[in-house]
Design a protein around this motif. Structure first.
Motif, PDB file in Angstrom:
ATOM      1  N   CYS A   1      -3.189  -8.659   4.040  1.00 24.05           N
ATOM      2  CA  CYS A   1      -1.876  -8.053   3.852  1.00 24.05           C
ATOM      3  C   CYS A   1      -0.958  -9.025   3.093  1.00 24.05           C
ATOM      4  O   CYS A   1      -0.809 -10.172   3.517  1.00 24.05           O
ATOM      5  CB  CYS A   1      -1.285  -7.727   5.226  1.00 24.05           C
TER       6      CYS A   1
ATOM      7  N   GLU B   1       2.109  -9.154   3.021  1.00 18.89           N
ATOM      8  CA  GLU B   1       3.332  -9.457   3.770  1.00 18.89           C
ATOM      9  C   GLU B   1       3.082 -10.459   4.897  1.00 18.89           C
ATOM     10  O   GLU B   1       3.797 -11.425   5.032  1.00 18.89           O
ATOM     11  CB  GLU B   1       3.937  -8.165   4.337  1.00 18.89           C
TER      12      GLU B   1
ATOM     13  N   CYS C   1       4.867  -3.543   7.427  1.00 22.46           N
ATOM     14  CA  CYS C   1       4.677  -4.590   6.419  1.00 22.46           C
ATOM     15  C   CYS C   1       4.916  -4.039   5.018  1.00 22.46           C
ATOM     16  O   CYS C   1       5.527  -4.706   4.183  1.00 22.46           O
ATOM     17  CB  CYS C   1       3.282  -5.198   6.511  1.00 22.46           C
TER      18      CYS C   1
HETATM   19 ZN   LIG Z   1       0.928  -7.048   7.485  1.00 27.03          ZN
END
Ligand SMILES: [Zn+2]
Length: 116
Positions: free
Chosen positions: A5, A7, A25
């Motif tokens: 991910c 984020e 996210c």
């Molecule tokens: Zn995430």
């Protein structure tokens, strides 16, 4: 191959085209990216507005002369202009909206206001 991910850095599980681990996210990532670009635009606009006010204040009569030191003292930033105008003779004017300047000899500038 496992993606992470962008984020939070967690491994992404689920659909292959998933870009974020969660909606939260994805939202916070997109908000931050949008905010950064808006900040950039706002900061640039603020700089242009400040430059414009400085030129306007120094040039109330449509045409005058000033020094580089004076412009810098007022906080003028030469990196922020809105257009460049080159005359047939090759003279280059730098404009912040309708307020322009032209480097002349020494550390001086001619200030001009463009006819509207
Ligand atoms: Zn995430």
């Amino acid at each position: 191959m496992k993606k992470t991910c962008p984020e939070c850095g967690e491994k992404i599980v689920g659909r292959i085209d998933k870009k974020f681990c969660s909606d939260a996210c994805r939202n916070s990532y997109n908000n931050r990216v949008n905010k950064d670009s808006k900040n950039l635009i706002r900061n640039t606009n603020n700089r242009l507005r400040k430059n414009y006010r400085i030129l306007e204040a120094l040039n109330p009569e449509q045409k005058t002369k000033t020094s580089r030191a004076k412009l810098i003292e007022k906080g003028f930033d030469f990196n922020y202009i809105t257009s460049i105008y080159t005359t047939k003779a090759g003279t280059v004017y730098y404009f912040v909206y309708d307020q322009g300047y032209l480097p002349i000899e020494g550390d001086y500038y001619a200030l001009v206001k463009r006819e509207s």
